[in-house]
Enzyme design. Structure first.
Site, PDB file in Angstrom:
ATOM      1  N   GLY A  10     -13.804  -1.237   4.818  1.00 38.14           N
ATOM      2  CA  GLY A  10     -14.869  -0.681   3.987  1.00 38.14           C
ATOM      3  C   GLY A  10     -15.961  -1.676   3.649  1.00 38.14           C
ATOM      4  O   GLY A  10     -17.139  -1.314   3.525  1.00 38.14           O
ATOM      5  N   ASN A  11     -15.587  -2.955   3.490  1.00 36.23           N
ATOM      6  CA  ASN A  11     -16.580  -3.962   3.116  1.00 36.23           C
ATOM      7  C   ASN A  11     -17.572  -4.239   4.233  1.00 36.23           C
ATOM      8  O   ASN A  11     -18.591  -4.888   4.015  1.00 36.23           O
ATOM      9  CB  ASN A  11     -15.889  -5.269   2.699  1.00 36.23           C
ATOM     10  CG  ASN A  11     -15.076  -5.893   3.826  1.00 36.23           C
ATOM     11  OD1 ASN A  11     -14.525  -5.175   4.656  1.00 36.23           O
ATOM     12  ND2 ASN A  11     -14.997  -7.204   3.856  1.00 36.23           N
ATOM     13  N   LYS A  30      -3.103  11.894  -0.682  1.00 36.81           N
ATOM     14  CA  LYS A  30      -4.360  11.155  -0.532  1.00 36.81           C
ATOM     15  C   LYS A  30      -5.420  11.721  -1.474  1.00 36.81           C
ATOM     16  O   LYS A  30      -5.873  12.845  -1.303  1.00 36.81           O
ATOM     17  CB  LYS A  30      -4.843  11.264   0.916  1.00 36.81           C
ATOM     18  CG  LYS A  30      -6.107  10.488   1.206  1.00 36.81           C
ATOM     19  CD  LYS A  30      -5.855   9.001   1.237  1.00 36.81           C
ATOM     20  CE  LYS A  30      -7.092   8.238   1.670  1.00 36.81           C
ATOM     21  NZ  LYS A  30      -6.888   6.784   1.633  1.00 36.81           N
ATOM     22  N   LYS A  77      -7.296   5.390   8.826  1.00 33.37           N
ATOM     23  CA  LYS A  77      -8.088   4.874   9.956  1.00 33.37           C
ATOM     24  C   LYS A  77      -7.357   3.770  10.721  1.00 33.37           C
ATOM     25  O   LYS A  77      -7.607   3.577  11.914  1.00 33.37           O
ATOM     26  CB  LYS A  77      -9.462   4.414   9.500  1.00 33.37           C
ATOM     27  CG  LYS A  77      -9.460   3.246   8.536  1.00 33.37           C
ATOM     28  CD  LYS A  77     -10.097   2.013   9.139  1.00 33.37           C
ATOM     29  CE  LYS A  77     -10.207   0.949   8.071  1.00 33.37           C
ATOM     30  NZ  LYS A  77      -9.487  -0.273   8.404  1.00 33.37           N
ATOM     31  N   LYS A 132      -1.827  -1.299   7.455  1.00 31.12           N
ATOM     32  CA  LYS A 132      -2.313  -2.249   8.468  1.00 31.12           C
ATOM     33  C   LYS A 132      -1.130  -2.926   9.164  1.00 31.12           C
ATOM     34  O   LYS A 132      -1.132  -3.103  10.390  1.00 31.12           O
ATOM     35  CB  LYS A 132      -3.238  -3.280   7.823  1.00 31.12           C
ATOM     36  CG  LYS A 132      -4.434  -2.667   7.120  1.00 31.12           C
ATOM     37  CD  LYS A 132      -5.324  -3.701   6.476  1.00 31.12           C
ATOM     38  CE  LYS A 132      -6.311  -3.084   5.517  1.00 31.12           C
ATOM     39  NZ  LYS A 132      -7.040  -1.921   6.017  1.00 31.12           N
TER      40      LYS A 132
END
Length: 310
Positions: A11-12, A128, A209, A271
């Site tokens: 996101g960053n 979510k 994602k 991740k």
């Protein structure tokens, strides 16, 4: 020879404190400069990205304008809309940086539908959170229409939707064809548009994602999956006096750390799970978890980041 890499942007890489379109475009110009470092080194890139803040803001806009004559768009359509907007910004930024570097390459954004299993357990337990915060009274009223809301850490009530695992990517063959023709490809934005069945019917869900990027990396036979986040390394005992950075780590070691509870759900854990899944998918695969700023080290003797191997 360069590698075929799926690079999953965090996101960053897109959003700063300023949520305007201009600010996000500027952030992506900086991000693209780092991506061009990899392209200069001969790597072939498939770039994926998140869309959490963007789709959240879009849902707010949809709700604010919702009326009989102008009904709000469903979540799958909103994901498609953000794939288009972010893909446009990113392809534009990449073209700018490629031109600066004197590199002649094409960039293509692929609207990506990700197939999920309608029998996935996630559909029975939506977790979510999406969209705006509501009061309890507003949430109870909205629940009468069949939506599910949960209280979110004392900040109010939010709608929750399923987060199923990806089982296939409808456009994978198209993406692979683009890569074979040396075209930089942007795909799987926001985890992809969740669809089910042969008719590819859109469903109200959000795909992580990192898992979507992992599935894409498998399907296009990528050499490496690079997951970008806000830190340089995966750590165990994070935030404690005995915090330790992981540099080179095996799947077996990561599994041990995972079982010991070192990785937070919704943060580093997906991740880690995506990295493990990719490395185990075929021999000689590599996953790297690092920050955007360290992309330039990918072809050096020492990669700055956590390198996961079998």
């Amino acid at each position: 020879m360069g590698k075929k890499m799926v690079v999953a942007l965090g996101g960053n890489a897109i959003l700063s404190n300023d949520a305007s379109a201009h600010a996000q475009q500027q952030a992506l110009v900086q991000t693209s400069a780092y991506l061009v470092h990899l392209i200069k080194q001969g790597h072939r890139l498939i770039v994926s990205h998140g869309n959490g803040p963007q789709v959240g803001n879009l849902l707010l806009q949809q709700q604010a304008a919702d009326s009989e004559k102008n009904p709000a768009m469903p979540l799958d359509t909103c994901v498609a809309m953000t794939q288009g907007s972010i893909g446009y910004w990113l392809s534009n930024a990449l073209n700018q940086e490629l031109n600066k570097a004197g590199i002649k390459k094409q960039v293509a954004t692929v609207l990506t539908q990700v197939v999920v299993d309608p029998a996935d357990e996630a559909f029975k337990n939506p977790t979510k959170p999406i969209g705006p915060f509501l009061t309890e009274a507003e949430a109870k009223e909205a629940m009468q229409a069949g939506a599910i809301f949960k209280e979110d850490a004392g900040r109010g009530w939010r709608k929750v939707v399923p987060s199923p695992k990806p089982i296939d990517i409808h456009e994978a063959e198209t993406i692979n064809t683009l890569i074979k023709n040396d075209i930089i490809t942007i795909s799987c934005g926001g985890g992809g548009i969740p669809v089910v069945g042969q008719e590819l019917k859109g469903v109200e869900a959000v795909i992580d994602k990192d898992f979507a990027s992992e599935k894409l990396a498998e399907l296009v036979d990528a050499d490496a999956l690079v997951i970008l986040t806000g830190v340089d390394y995966v750590c165990i005992n994070y935030g404690k006096p005995d915090e330790k950075q992981l540099t080179n780590v095996t799947v077996a070691e990561l599994e041990e750390y995972k079982q010991a509870g070192h990785f937070a759900p919704g943060s580093m854990l997906p991740k880690i799970e995506a990295a493990i899944q990719f490395v185990e998918s075929q021999p000689n695969k590599q996953a790297i978890i690092t920050s955007l700023e360290n992309l330039g080290s990918m072809s050096g003797d020492e990669i700055v980041g956590t390198v996961v191997t079998k």
